[in-house]
Motif scaffolding. Structure first.
Motif, short mmCIF file in Angstrom:
data_model
loop_
_atom_site.label_atom_id
_atom_site.label_comp_id
_atom_site.label_asym_id
_atom_site.label_seq_id
_atom_site.Cartn_x
_atom_site.Cartn_y
_atom_site.Cartn_z
N ASN A 68 37.26 47.72 37.23
CA ASN A 68 36.43 47.95 38.38
C ASN A 68 35.18 46.73 38.52
O ASN A 68 34.87 46.25 39.28
N GLN A 72 34.73 43.84 41.00
CA GLN A 72 33.35 43.49 41.62
C GLN A 72 32.87 42.12 41.33
O GLN A 72 32.04 41.56 42.01
N ASP A 75 34.42 39.51 43.10
CA ASP A 75 33.84 39.54 44.77
C ASP A 75 32.61 38.83 44.68
O ASP A 75 32.38 38.15 45.74
N LEU A 85 34.72 44.09 48.73
CA LEU A 85 33.63 45.12 49.04
C LEU A 85 33.02 44.67 50.63
O LEU A 85 32.75 43.73 50.85
N ARG A 92 29.55 49.73 51.18
CA ARG A 92 29.91 49.57 49.61
C ARG A 92 29.52 50.46 48.89
O ARG A 92 30.48 50.78 47.78
N ALA A 95 32.71 52.79 49.20
CA ALA A 95 33.81 52.32 48.55
C ALA A 95 33.82 52.57 47.05
O ALA A 95 34.71 52.98 46.41
N ARG A 96 32.76 52.40 46.29
CA ARG A 96 32.31 52.44 44.70
C ARG A 96 32.50 54.09 44.70
O ARG A 96 33.26 54.21 43.57
N GLY A 146 39.93 50.04 53.44
CA GLY A 146 38.96 49.29 53.69
C GLY A 146 38.87 48.79 55.26
O GLY A 146 38.30 48.15 55.57
N GLY A 151 41.15 46.38 50.79
CA GLY A 151 39.83 46.01 50.23
C GLY A 151 39.76 46.60 48.90
O GLY A 151 40.68 46.93 48.26
N TYR A 152 38.32 46.80 48.47
CA TYR A 152 38.10 47.48 47.12
C TYR A 152 38.84 48.85 46.69
O TYR A 152 39.64 48.97 45.47
N THR A 156 41.83 49.13 43.92
CA THR A 156 41.72 50.28 42.60
C THR A 156 42.83 51.32 42.64
O THR A 156 43.13 51.34 41.80
#
Length: 219
Positions: A68, A72, A75, A85, A92, A95-96, A146, A151-152, A156
């Motif tokens: 991860n 990041q 990105d 992200l 953001r 998402a994390r 996303g 997206g992120y 993942t």
């Protein structure tokens, strides 16, 4: 000056798949080096002396470790190429949070499913499906976690799709019957070349897991 990007990785690792997907989504030219985790290279040990694990991204000679963290980093260094992200700080952070949920809950529970059997496995499988349902609810009618674009959180989570077959056979259950929206999401992600080319075949992963189960004396 040309960018030198090297990825130390191994084919079956969902964590390595994240880095591969992110690199492909952003169109970043790189060298991929397959690692034998039973005989780790000197470069891997040098670049990740603390954990000695893959994946490791080496950018112009400098290592970035942990999947991860790598996504990041990519990105931030290549922000104009398919941003993963959200730009909004709150989104953001969300998402994390969900990416962390995938690591702490989904991946951990999934590993226990294939590494056990009998009543213990049945109990763990229920826990695993519960986490997946929580994640499925977060989709809430969206195409991707996303939103309209991958997206992120998608990057993942989607590598675990290549392990679905191994989980199903090991635990004797069906993802489709328990989490149909999550399966539809995964199939949608697989339409991206960045994902389909990064994920190994489910049967190949299953054979790998079968060998692990035999080594642990489960099969």
């Amino acid at each position: 000056m040309a960018e030198e990007v090297i990825l130390l990785d191994t084919w079956v690792s969902p964590f390595g798949m994240r880095a591969r997907i992110a690199l492909a989504e952003k169109g970043i030219k790189h060298e991929h080096r397959e690692e034998d985790l039973g005989n780790k290279s000197d470069l891997l040990l040098k670049m990740n002396p603390i954990h000695k694990t893959i994946p490791v991204l080496i950018h112009n000679g400098k290592p970035v470790c942990e999947s991860n963290n790598i996504v990041q980093y990519l990105d931030e260094v290549w922000p104009d190429k398919s941003p993963l992200l959200p730009s909004d700080p709150y989104l953001r952070g969300q998402a994390r949070f969900w990416a962390d949920f995938v690591d702490r809950k989904v991946f951990d529970a999934g590993r226990k499913v294939w590494a056990t059997k009998g009543e213990e496995q049945k109990s763990l499988m229920e826990e695993f499906i519960g986490h997946l349902k929580t994640l499925e609810a977060e989709l809430d009618g969206k195409l991707y976690f996303g939103g309209e674009k991958m997206g992120y959180v998608d990057v993942t989570m989607v590598p675990i799709y290549s392990w679905f077959h191994a989980y199903e056979v090991s635990g004797n259950f069906s993802f489709e019957s328990h989490c149909p929206k999550l399966v539809a999401w995964a199939e949608r992600c697989m339409q991206h070349d960045s994902v389909s080319k990064a994920l190994p075949s489910p049967e190949k992963v299953y054979q790998y897991v079968l060998q692990l189960r035999k080594r642990l004396g489960i099969e």
